[in-house]
Design an enzyme around this catalytic site. Structure first.
Site, PDB file in Angstrom:
ATOM      1  CB  VAL A  54      -1.040   0.077   1.214  1.00 44.87           C
ATOM      2  CG1 VAL A  54      -1.957  -1.182   0.917  1.00 44.87           C
ATOM      3  CG2 VAL A  54      -0.362  -0.082   2.475  1.00 44.87           C
ATOM      4  CE1 TYR A 145      -1.750   2.045  15.017  1.00 43.17           C
ATOM      5  CE2 TYR A 145      -2.830   2.273  17.160  1.00 43.17           C
ATOM      6  CZ  TYR A 145      -2.843   1.581  15.850  1.00 43.17           C
ATOM      7  OH  TYR A 145      -3.534   0.519  15.586  1.00 43.17           O
ATOM      8  CE  LYS A 149      -4.740   2.635  12.595  1.00 39.25           C
ATOM      9  NZ  LYS A 149      -5.135   1.773  11.498  1.00 39.25           N
TER      10      LYS A 149
END
Length: 249
Positions: A54, A145, A149
């Protein structure tokens, strides 16, 4: 008929953990499913295994094109591929920030961008992005992180606004701490794995880790044609961690 009969779904990070659970759930409900992952892997019976990275736009476009050619189109995209990161804002250098954002955010952008021409041709088009509870709850040593997100949740809402009138629904699921291979590796590296597992379980009001199957169930709901009036939402699958404040036991 199953609710996904005649529909094709692509799931990134589909070789293990939450992604594998999503693949299985969609397949059980009648979808034709392609599981996309970074390296060669063996998919379950009836599932197309598609190696793709990706972080590589060319790889993504080839994968999506091959899936659409194989199945005659694409109706559902589940953007699940992601990597973790630990530390405070001071603990990761620029290279690590770029690496995580490249996978967790831009990976979803690349996949969605490649899928949009096919989704526009579907009468049941849906994108489901897999975020995390860290998008809405501050957890220690998760700065990078959490930033990635949080971006996923905001991106999901913006995409929902952009594409709803094209007939494409976009939603997000925000799992709590789930019993996945990544969490398993974190536990294995802890000084006291059993104590660390107990602490992670206690952090969630229902007292245990979230199962991949529970997250997959929410993804399937959001992807389903039966959820045609659901768009632009983020569903927490976290045992109550986002909103509940229980008294100590």
């Amino acid at each position: 008929m199953a609710e996904f009969d005649g529909l094709t779904a692509a799931v990134t990070g589909g070789a293990s953990g939450i992604g594998a659970a999503v693949v299985a759930a969609l397949r059980e409900r009648g979808a034709s499913v392609a599981a996309i992952d970074r390296s060669d892997f063996t998919a379950a019976d009836g599932v197309l295994a598609v190696p793709a990275d990706v972080t590589d736009d060319g790889s993504v476009r080839r994968a999506v094109g091959n899936i659409a050619e194989r199945f005659g189109g694409l109706d559902i995209l589940v953007n699940n591929a992601g990597i973790g990161a630990q530390g405070t804002v001071a603990d990761n250098d620029d290279e690590e920030w770029w690496r995580v954002l490249d996978v967790n955010v831009l990976g979803m952008v690349r996949m969605s961008r490649a899928a949009l021409p096919y989704l526009r041709e579907s009468s049941s088009a849906a994108i489901v992005n897999v975020g995390s509870i860290v998008a809405t709850a501050g957890l220690p040593r998760r700065a990078l992180y959490s930033a990635s997100k949080g971006a996923v949740l905001a991106l999901s809402r913006a995409m929902a606004a952009d594409h709803l009138r094209e007939g494409i629904r976009v939603n997000c699921v925000n799992p709590g701490t789930a019993d996945t291979p990544w969490i398993g590796r974190l536990l294995d590296s802890a000084e006291d794995p059993e104590a660390e597992r107990a602490a992670l379980c206690a952090r969630q009001p229902h007292g245990r880790l979230v199962s991949p199957g529970e997250v997959a169930h929410a993804v399937v709901y959001l992807a389903s044609p039966l959820a045609a009036s659901t768009s632009g939402v983020g569903i927490a699958i976290d045992g109550g961690m986002q909103d509940l404040r229980l008294r100590p036991a």
